[in-house]
Design a protein around this motif. Sequence first.
Motif, PDB file in Angstrom:
ATOM      1  N   GLU A 138      -9.886  23.783  46.996  1.00  0.00           N
ATOM      2  CA  GLU A 138      -8.935  23.377  47.864  1.00  0.00           C
ATOM      3  C   GLU A 138      -7.921  24.390  48.430  1.00  0.00           C
ATOM      4  O   GLU A 138      -7.353  24.300  49.422  1.00  0.00           O
ATOM      5  CB  GLU A 138      -8.223  22.129  47.323  1.00  0.00           C
ATOM      6  CG  GLU A 138      -8.736  20.903  47.040  1.00  0.00           C
ATOM      7  CD  GLU A 138      -8.334  19.816  46.480  1.00  0.00           C
ATOM      8  OE1 GLU A 138      -6.859  19.806  46.377  1.00  0.00           O
ATOM      9  OE2 GLU A 138      -8.784  18.943  45.819  1.00  0.00           O
ATOM     10  N   GLY A 139      -7.901  25.440  47.649  1.00  0.00           N
ATOM     11  CA  GLY A 139      -6.836  26.554  47.768  1.00  0.00           C
ATOM     12  C   GLY A 139      -6.939  27.509  46.582  1.00  0.00           C
ATOM     13  O   GLY A 139      -7.044  27.023  45.579  1.00  0.00           O
ATOM     14  N   ARG A 140      -6.223  28.731  46.947  1.00  0.00           N
ATOM     15  CA  ARG A 140      -6.110  29.526  45.702  1.00  0.00           C
ATOM     16  C   ARG A 140      -5.262  29.060  44.731  1.00  0.00           C
ATOM     17  O   ARG A 140      -5.706  29.132  43.530  1.00  0.00           O
ATOM     18  CB  ARG A 140      -5.850  31.081  46.467  1.00  0.00           C
ATOM     19  CG  ARG A 140      -5.651  31.991  45.245  1.00  0.00           C
ATOM     20  CD  ARG A 140      -4.934  33.247  45.659  1.00  0.00           C
ATOM     21  NE  ARG A 140      -4.825  34.395  44.651  1.00  0.00           N
ATOM     22  CZ  ARG A 140      -3.891  34.294  43.994  1.00  0.00           C
ATOM     23  NH1 ARG A 140      -2.761  33.412  44.050  1.00  0.00           N
ATOM     24  NH2 ARG A 140      -3.772  35.329  42.930  1.00  0.00           N
ATOM     25  N   ASP A 141      -3.863  28.788  45.158  1.00  0.00           N
ATOM     26  CA  ASP A 141      -2.944  28.521  44.066  1.00  0.00           C
ATOM     27  C   ASP A 141      -3.475  27.470  43.249  1.00  0.00           C
ATOM     28  O   ASP A 141      -3.285  27.418  41.933  1.00  0.00           O
ATOM     29  CB  ASP A 141      -1.766  28.198  44.636  1.00  0.00           C
ATOM     30  CG  ASP A 141      -0.773  29.227  45.141  1.00  0.00           C
ATOM     31  OD1 ASP A 141      -1.454  30.320  44.938  1.00  0.00           O
ATOM     32  OD2 ASP A 141      -0.050  29.170  46.100  1.00  0.00           O
TER      33      ASP A 141
ATOM     34  N   TYR B 287     -17.655  25.576  46.479  1.00  0.00           N
ATOM     35  CA  TYR B 287     -17.099  26.468  47.695  1.00  0.00           C
ATOM     36  C   TYR B 287     -17.306  25.706  48.903  1.00  0.00           C
ATOM     37  O   TYR B 287     -16.592  25.850  49.880  1.00  0.00           O
ATOM     38  CB  TYR B 287     -17.851  27.620  47.778  1.00  0.00           C
ATOM     39  CG  TYR B 287     -19.134  27.869  48.497  1.00  0.00           C
ATOM     40  CD1 TYR B 287     -19.275  27.924  49.704  1.00  0.00           C
ATOM     41  CD2 TYR B 287     -20.174  27.768  47.497  1.00  0.00           C
ATOM     42  CE1 TYR B 287     -20.625  28.118  50.008  1.00  0.00           C
ATOM     43  CE2 TYR B 287     -21.557  27.666  47.984  1.00  0.00           C
ATOM     44  CZ  TYR B 287     -21.559  28.045  49.371  1.00  0.00           C
ATOM     45  OH  TYR B 287     -23.079  28.034  49.960  1.00  0.00           O
ATOM     46  N   ARG B 288     -18.356  24.744  48.736  1.00  0.00           N
ATOM     47  CA  ARG B 288     -18.294  23.710  50.069  1.00  0.00           C
ATOM     48  C   ARG B 288     -19.155  22.498  49.659  1.00  0.00           C
ATOM     49  O   ARG B 288     -19.878  22.290  48.812  1.00  0.00           O
ATOM     50  CB  ARG B 288     -19.272  24.399  51.172  1.00  0.00           C
ATOM     51  CG  ARG B 288     -19.614  23.332  52.205  1.00  0.00           C
ATOM     52  CD  ARG B 288     -19.716  24.302  53.625  1.00  0.00           C
ATOM     53  NE  ARG B 288     -20.827  25.525  53.362  1.00  0.00           N
ATOM     54  CZ  ARG B 288     -22.085  25.296  53.399  1.00  0.00           C
ATOM     55  NH1 ARG B 288     -22.748  24.014  53.589  1.00  0.00           N
ATOM     56  NH2 ARG B 288     -23.118  26.239  53.166  1.00  0.00           N
ATOM     57  N   LYS B 289     -18.662  21.222  49.975  1.00  0.00           N
ATOM     58  CA  LYS B 289     -19.328  19.893  49.797  1.00  0.00           C
ATOM     59  C   LYS B 289     -19.989  19.737  50.873  1.00  0.00           C
ATOM     60  O   LYS B 289     -19.663  19.569  52.137  1.00  0.00           O
ATOM     61  CB  LYS B 289     -18.145  19.065  49.600  1.00  0.00           C
ATOM     62  CG  LYS B 289     -17.214  19.365  48.413  1.00  0.00           C
ATOM     63  CD  LYS B 289     -17.888  19.512  47.166  1.00  0.00           C
ATOM     64  CE  LYS B 289     -18.609  18.045  46.558  1.00  0.00           C
ATOM     65  NZ  LYS B 289     -19.056  18.543  45.315  1.00  0.00           N
TER      66      LYS B 289
ATOM     67  N   ALA C 123      -5.334  11.570  42.399  1.00  0.00           N
ATOM     68  CA  ALA C 123      -5.143  10.575  43.328  1.00  0.00           C
ATOM     69  C   ALA C 123      -5.002  11.421  44.769  1.00  0.00           C
ATOM     70  O   ALA C 123      -5.090  11.137  45.859  1.00  0.00           O
ATOM     71  CB  ALA C 123      -3.727   9.922  43.323  1.00  0.00           C
ATOM     72  N   GLU C 124      -4.570  12.875  44.720  1.00  0.00           N
ATOM     73  CA  GLU C 124      -4.420  13.668  45.892  1.00  0.00           C
ATOM     74  C   GLU C 124      -5.533  14.769  46.010  1.00  0.00           C
ATOM     75  O   GLU C 124      -5.444  15.580  46.846  1.00  0.00           O
ATOM     76  CB  GLU C 124      -3.071  14.539  45.655  1.00  0.00           C
ATOM     77  CG  GLU C 124      -1.848  13.777  45.718  1.00  0.00           C
ATOM     78  CD  GLU C 124      -0.373  14.589  45.598  1.00  0.00           C
ATOM     79  OE1 GLU C 124      -0.738  15.610  45.468  1.00  0.00           O
ATOM     80  OE2 GLU C 124       0.574  14.140  45.585  1.00  0.00           O
ATOM     81  N   ALA C 125      -6.421  14.615  45.183  1.00  0.00           N
ATOM     82  CA  ALA C 125      -7.724  15.612  45.525  1.00  0.00           C
ATOM     83  C   ALA C 125      -8.326  15.418  46.469  1.00  0.00           C
ATOM     84  O   ALA C 125      -8.581  14.182  47.063  1.00  0.00           O
ATOM     85  CB  ALA C 125      -8.731  15.271  44.267  1.00  0.00           C
ATOM     86  N   LYS C 126      -8.777  16.403  47.310  1.00  0.00           N
ATOM     87  CA  LYS C 126      -9.536  16.288  48.741  1.00  0.00           C
ATOM     88  C   LYS C 126     -11.044  15.709  48.458  1.00  0.00           C
ATOM     89  O   LYS C 126     -11.732  15.313  49.427  1.00  0.00           O
ATOM     90  CB  LYS C 126      -9.565  17.344  49.267  1.00  0.00           C
ATOM     91  CG  LYS C 126      -8.068  17.661  49.701  1.00  0.00           C
ATOM     92  CD  LYS C 126      -7.869  19.019  50.483  1.00  0.00           C
ATOM     93  CE  LYS C 126      -6.601  19.249  50.863  1.00  0.00           C
ATOM     94  NZ  LYS C 126      -6.279  20.508  51.848  1.00  0.00           N
ATOM     95  N   SER C 127     -11.426  15.575  47.135  1.00  0.00           N
ATOM     96  CA  SER C 127     -13.082  15.402  46.921  1.00  0.00           C
ATOM     97  C   SER C 127     -13.153  14.710  45.793  1.00  0.00           C
ATOM     98  O   SER C 127     -12.585  15.115  44.491  1.00  0.00           O
ATOM     99  CB  SER C 127     -13.909  16.517  47.230  1.00  0.00           C
ATOM    100  OG  SER C 127     -15.454  15.959  47.039  1.00  0.00           O
TER     101      SER C 127
END
Length: 270
Positions: free
Chosen positions: A25-28, A54-56, A240-244
């Motif tokens: 979702e991002g580097r950090d 790296y891609r869904k 709960a905040e994960a994008k996938s």
Amino acid sequence: MITIPRLKNTDSSMFLLMAGPCAIEGRDMAMRIAETITTLTDKLRIPYIFKGSYRKANRTKIDSFTGIGDEKALKILKEIGDTFQVPTVTDIHESHEAALAAEYVDVLQIPAFLCRQTELIAAAARTGKAVNVKKGQFLSGASMKFAVEKVRDTNPASPVLLTDRGNSFGYGDLVVDFRNIPEMAAFDVPVIMDCTHSLQQPNQSSGVTGGKPRLIETIAKGAIAVGADGLFIETHFNPAEAKSDGANMLPLDQLEDLLKKLVRVREAIL
């Protein structure tokens, strides 16, 4: 234990762990998760491979999160591998992706829905990287011998792993048949149990997959007890905040306690 560059603590008495977020979702976010798990697995002497897509590509809805950009995410995976000196694994979905992803990661993963795609498996094997093939939800463990043969016939030097992630049970649930673990182990490959995707509840009317993460410990203990060589666990600081795939992830702050319990299970059966 399978030979993969940078894989540490390869004591045959310990299980392998593939763990990380579902998607980059991002580097950090990815670096923080990798640092936390690396510190933990080093302490427990558990061989560790960082996992992140790296891609869904397999999404129910067209507007679902698919990634932050292929090259951007792959560079983050490479940075994680170089920074923490651990192998990395990501999934590929089409044959042309194999060579690209192989420039950045140590293990190429074939998604369960694509485990019969001959050219995809062959393309992964041709890179010489280790290939982790997930067992389809529609297949028995015994039938995965053909996936193993495809890798070995294409490139005998490419290590192969098999991962179980449950079997379809009706339209909206999965069940785990632990017979699949010894059946796949008979092909002389490491067998991994995916403890999070096997608890998915797919095909929900909302278009978002559900899950039963409270049973992750149950599936993990059972897999170790019947002889699994490793575990696959998706984890996040805040599922709960994960994008996938947040519905079936393990909260990262629960991983240490779980791994300590699993180490004791592993020691008890040896």
